[in-house]
Motif scaffolding. Structure first.
Motif, mmCIF file in Angstrom:
data_model
loop_
_atom_site.group_PDB
_atom_site.id
_atom_site.type_symbol
_atom_site.label_atom_id
_atom_site.label_comp_id
_atom_site.label_asym_id
_atom_site.label_seq_id
_atom_site.Cartn_x
_atom_site.Cartn_y
_atom_site.Cartn_z
ATOM 1 N N CYS A 1 16.583 0.241 -1.112
ATOM 2 C CA CYS A 1 16.505 1.029 0.260
ATOM 3 C C CYS A 1 15.474 0.282 1.147
ATOM 4 O O CYS A 1 15.695 0.219 2.229
ATOM 5 C CB CYS A 1 16.327 2.541 0.070
ATOM 6 N N LEU A 2 14.300 0.117 0.286
ATOM 7 C CA LEU A 2 13.043 -0.414 1.048
ATOM 8 C C LEU A 2 13.133 -1.747 1.673
ATOM 9 O O LEU A 2 13.130 -2.171 2.919
ATOM 10 C CB LEU A 2 11.944 -0.435 0.248
ATOM 11 N N LEU B 1 3.370 -1.536 0.323
ATOM 12 C CA LEU B 1 3.742 -0.179 0.171
ATOM 13 C C LEU B 1 4.691 -0.195 -1.205
ATOM 14 O O LEU B 1 4.658 0.886 -1.681
ATOM 15 C CB LEU B 1 4.777 0.025 1.271
ATOM 16 N N LEU B 2 5.274 -1.154 -1.692
ATOM 17 C CA LEU B 2 6.132 -1.371 -2.865
ATOM 18 C C LEU B 2 5.239 -1.004 -4.119
ATOM 19 O O LEU B 2 5.217 -0.308 -4.853
ATOM 20 C CB LEU B 2 6.774 -2.663 -2.891
ATOM 21 N N TRP C 1 -9.499 3.664 -6.650
ATOM 22 C CA TRP C 1 -9.122 3.444 -5.468
ATOM 23 C C TRP C 1 -7.704 3.214 -5.283
ATOM 24 O O TRP C 1 -7.252 3.426 -4.320
ATOM 25 C CB TRP C 1 -9.913 2.082 -5.047
ATOM 26 N N LEU C 2 -7.030 2.712 -6.120
ATOM 27 C CA LEU C 2 -5.903 2.349 -6.032
ATOM 28 C C LEU C 2 -4.942 3.798 -6.113
ATOM 29 O O LEU C 2 -4.094 3.714 -5.352
ATOM 30 C CB LEU C 2 -5.308 1.437 -7.275
ATOM 31 N N ARG C 3 -5.233 4.532 -6.782
ATOM 32 C CA ARG C 3 -4.882 6.026 -6.781
ATOM 33 C C ARG C 3 -4.941 6.689 -5.493
ATOM 34 O O ARG C 3 -3.931 7.116 -5.284
ATOM 35 C CB ARG C 3 -5.218 6.894 -8.175
ATOM 36 N N ASN D 1 0.365 6.761 0.684
ATOM 37 C CA ASN D 1 1.677 5.977 0.829
ATOM 38 C C ASN D 1 2.822 7.014 0.807
ATOM 39 O O ASN D 1 3.056 7.579 -0.357
ATOM 40 C CB ASN D 1 1.869 4.868 -0.123
ATOM 41 N N PRO D 2 3.416 7.313 1.759
ATOM 42 C CA PRO D 2 4.723 8.242 1.893
ATOM 43 C C PRO D 2 5.759 7.644 0.771
ATOM 44 O O PRO D 2 6.368 8.736 0.109
ATOM 45 C CB PRO D 2 5.222 8.253 3.109
ATOM 46 N N LEU D 3 5.793 6.683 0.586
ATOM 47 C CA LEU D 3 6.934 6.177 -0.273
ATOM 48 C C LEU D 3 6.518 6.477 -1.848
ATOM 49 O O LEU D 3 7.503 6.587 -2.536
ATOM 50 C CB LEU D 3 6.874 4.647 -0.256
ATOM 51 N N THR D 4 5.333 6.804 -2.159
ATOM 52 C CA THR D 4 4.878 7.017 -3.571
ATOM 53 C C THR D 4 5.630 8.667 -3.768
ATOM 54 O O THR D 4 6.251 8.641 -4.888
ATOM 55 C CB THR D 4 3.448 7.527 -3.493
ATOM 56 N N TYR D 5 5.623 9.485 -2.988
ATOM 57 C CA TYR D 5 6.185 10.870 -2.799
ATOM 58 C C TYR D 5 7.799 10.682 -3.076
ATOM 59 O O TYR D 5 8.400 11.400 -3.690
ATOM 60 C CB TYR D 5 5.546 11.774 -1.934
#
Length: 250
Positions: free
Chosen positions: A68-69, A179-180, A195-197, A203-207
């Motif tokens: 989708c992305l 984002l990916l 820092w990565l978490r 990032n809305p994509l995470t959710y």
């Protein structure tokens, strides 16, 4: 004959969808990268992932969101081509309402996203992917909502970059891979550095990815799914509002 925003949106939706239906191989072409990731990362996956569960059950929903992305983020290039050829200017002077020009285009993105997701599911089921039927249906709806917002943002980027094609692709590529990777599509980031978490939480994509994994696993009602729905709706509403404003100023 009087028209409404709905009828104008339907006209634009039909116009945009017709080339996709005439050339369904375009769906396959946009799946090249997700299929490569599936084929090359799949053999490297462990039997289970942190937190338990099959690695394939964890990996495939992420690949569906990745598809989708990839597809949604490049769709603005079609509008940019129309701008360069003058076709978009003819649409602007037509009686169609300008919000319909962005809403109809964005809604069209649902069709290729659904087609790609179904193909990925069909390809992976023989290898052991077992999506929950009800969860998979809701997962497809969730990703469709997210895809509408993503498409609207891509069209907005095309309007902003206008004749500067290099600018569109530079911004798209610069944003796409961070984002990916920060969404944990390919590798779990739960055990990553702080820092990565922290970046992943913004990032809305995470959710959306987490919600897709939960839904395909049969977890229909949970906080994870709720956060994913809010993220997808936020991207969709925000993308459409920004896109409508950009189209009105075009």
């Amino acid at each position: 004959m009087s028209t409404t925003l709905v009828s104008d949106t339907a006209v634009v939706f039909t116009r945009e969808l017709r080339p996709v239906l005439r050339n369904p191989f375009s769906l396959v072409f946009t799946m090249v990268q997700p299929v490569f990731f599936l084929a090359l990362f799949g053999p490297l996956l462990p039997d289970t992932v942190p937190g338990g569960g099959s690695a394939l059950q964890w990996f495939v929903p992420g690949i569906i969101v990745m598809s989708c992305l990839f597809a949604g983020s490049v769709t603005g290039s079609n509008l940019q081509f129309e701008i360069q050829t003058g076709s978009h200017e003819r649409m602007l002077v037509s009686p169609l309402r300008r919000p319909a020009l962005i809403v109809g285009r964005s809604l069209k993105e649902i069709v290729p996203i659904m087609g790609q997701a179904l193909i990925i599911m069909a390809v992976t089921v023989p290898f052991g992917f077992r999506p929950d039927p009800a969860g998979a249906l809701l997962g497809l709806l969730l990703i469709a909502v997210f895809g509408v917002g993503l498409g609207a943002l891509s069209y907005t980027l095309a309007l902003a970059s206008k004749d500067q094609e290099w600018l569109f692709w530079t911004v798209q590529q610069t944003l796409l891979f961070p984002l990916l990777l920060l969404a944990g599509m390919l590798l779990p980031i739960d055990d990553g550095p702080g820092w990565l978490r922290t970046l992943a939480r913004f990032n809305p994509l995470t959710y959306v990815v987490d919600a897709e994994r939960a839904l395909f696993g049969g977890e229909i009602v949970s906080a994870t799914v709720g956060y994913g729905v809010l993220a997808a709706l936020g991207v969709a509403v925000g993308g459409l509002l920004i896109g409508i404003r950009a189209m009105r100023n075009a």
